[in-house]
Design an enzyme around this catalytic site. Structure first.
Site, PDB file in Angstrom:
ATOM      1  N   ASP A   1     -24.950 -31.033  11.342  1.00 50.29           N
ATOM      2  CA  ASP A   1     -26.159 -31.617  10.756  1.00 50.29           C
ATOM      3  C   ASP A   1     -26.594 -30.777   9.562  1.00 50.29           C
ATOM      4  OD1 ASP A   1     -26.831 -29.573  12.835  1.00 50.29           O
ATOM      5  OD2 ASP A   1     -28.873 -29.928  12.134  1.00 50.29           O
TER       6      ASP A   1
ATOM      7  N   PHE B   1     -23.307 -23.574  23.168  1.00 44.24           N
ATOM      8  CA  PHE B   1     -24.535 -23.862  22.444  1.00 44.24           C
ATOM      9  C   PHE B   1     -24.332 -23.539  20.969  1.00 44.24           C
ATOM     10  CE2 PHE B   1     -26.237 -23.847  26.708  1.00 44.24           C
ATOM     11  CZ  PHE B   1     -27.057 -24.956  26.674  1.00 44.24           C
TER      12      PHE B   1
ATOM     13  N   TYR C   1     -30.288 -32.842  24.969  1.00 43.69           N
ATOM     14  CA  TYR C   1     -29.898 -32.717  23.562  1.00 43.69           C
ATOM     15  C   TYR C   1     -29.046 -33.893  23.076  1.00 43.69           C
ATOM     16  CZ  TYR C   1     -31.311 -27.869  24.243  1.00 43.69           C
ATOM     17  OH  TYR C   1     -32.014 -26.744  24.528  1.00 43.69           O
TER      18      TYR C   1
ATOM     19  N   ASN D   1     -25.692 -21.821  18.513  1.00 44.36           N
ATOM     20  CA  ASN D   1     -25.737 -20.516  17.878  1.00 44.36           C
ATOM     21  C   ASN D   1     -24.536 -19.629  18.169  1.00 44.36           C
ATOM     22  OD1 ASN D   1     -28.167 -21.475  17.000  1.00 44.36           O
ATOM     23  ND2 ASN D   1     -29.408 -19.992  18.119  1.00 44.36           N
TER      24      ASN D   1
ATOM     25  N   ASN E   1     -27.408 -21.828  11.999  1.00 48.59           N
ATOM     26  CA  ASN E   1     -26.953 -20.783  12.911  1.00 48.59           C
ATOM     27  C   ASN E   1     -25.560 -21.017  13.479  1.00 48.59           C
ATOM     28  OD1 ASN E   1     -29.234 -19.170  12.601  1.00 48.59           O
ATOM     29  ND2 ASN E   1     -30.345 -20.296  14.170  1.00 48.59           N
TER      30      ASN E   1
ATOM     31  N   HIS F   1     -29.549 -32.418  15.870  1.00 51.96           N
ATOM     32  CA  HIS F   1     -28.660 -31.260  15.892  1.00 51.96           C
ATOM     33  C   HIS F   1     -27.303 -31.610  16.502  1.00 51.96           C
ATOM     34  CE1 HIS F   1     -29.056 -27.256  14.498  1.00 51.96           C
ATOM     35  NE2 HIS F   1     -29.276 -26.629  15.625  1.00 51.96           N
TER      36      HIS F   1
END
Length: 186
Positions: free
Chosen positions: A91, A64, A15, A66, A112, A20
């Site tokens: 973002d 993470f 990632y 969410n 989220n 993101h």
């Protein structure tokens, strides 16, 4: 005066340079500029530095995207920082690539990470710096887009955008949110 600056993103090498993770990238830029190292602590990577008499805490949640609210809620309480001294960097696909918008409140807009922060803090009354990553994806491909890497042409401008976002963060902490919005919102 203490501030909590939270960059949203996902942990893991896959990632690292995704759209993101622009929040993580801004936090890393600030940490590198001020030559501070992270400690892996409860729910997040954390570091801090002083700037013009302000104590600035940088946070990269390890929960993470969410579940970002778990880390934000914990660290606000642990550091005894008021929500008005919280800035979340995220973002935003609703903004063109590179455009930045500082807001003092607002809905999660389908994001989220912001949704979880709002749920766990019980309020929309916290500042957020939304950084545009564009919306060049076809219907149903939003997740692939935000979890994808920046294009070569976007990457060329990334250092400039990270510098500007870092300036906005420092202005938020030293000049206040209203003056910073007046100066930097495009």
């Amino acid at each position: 005066m203490k501030y909590l600056i939270v960059g949203l993103g996902n942990i893991g090498p896959e990632y690292l340079f995704t759209r993101h993770n622009i929040g993580f990238m801004v936090i890393d830029k600030l940490a590198n500029t001020h030559e501070v190292k992270y400690d892996m602590s409860r729910l997040a990577y954390h570091t801090e530095f002083r700037h013009k008499g302000k104590q600035i805490h940088l946070l990269k949640p390890t929960t993470f995207m969410n579940l970002s609210g778990k880390a934000v809620n914990y660290w606000l309480k642990d550091l005894k920082i008021e929500p008005e001294n919280l800035l979340v960097i995220t973002d935003d696909i609703a903004l063109p690539y590179g455009k930045m918008r500082l807001k003092t409140k607002g809905s999660h807009g389908g994001h989220n990470g912001l949704r979880n922060i709002e749920e766990l803090l019980g309020t929309q009354q916290y500042s957020r710096l939304r950084i545009g990553v564009g919306s060049d994806f076809s219907k149903g491909r939003q997740a692939d887009y935000v979890l994808g890497n920046f294009t070569e042409s976007e990457t060329a401008f990334l250092p400039e955008h990270l510098d500007r976002a870092s300036e906005i963060v420092l202005s938020f902490c030293t000049q206040g949110v209203n003056q910073t919005m007046n100066k930097y919102n495009q």
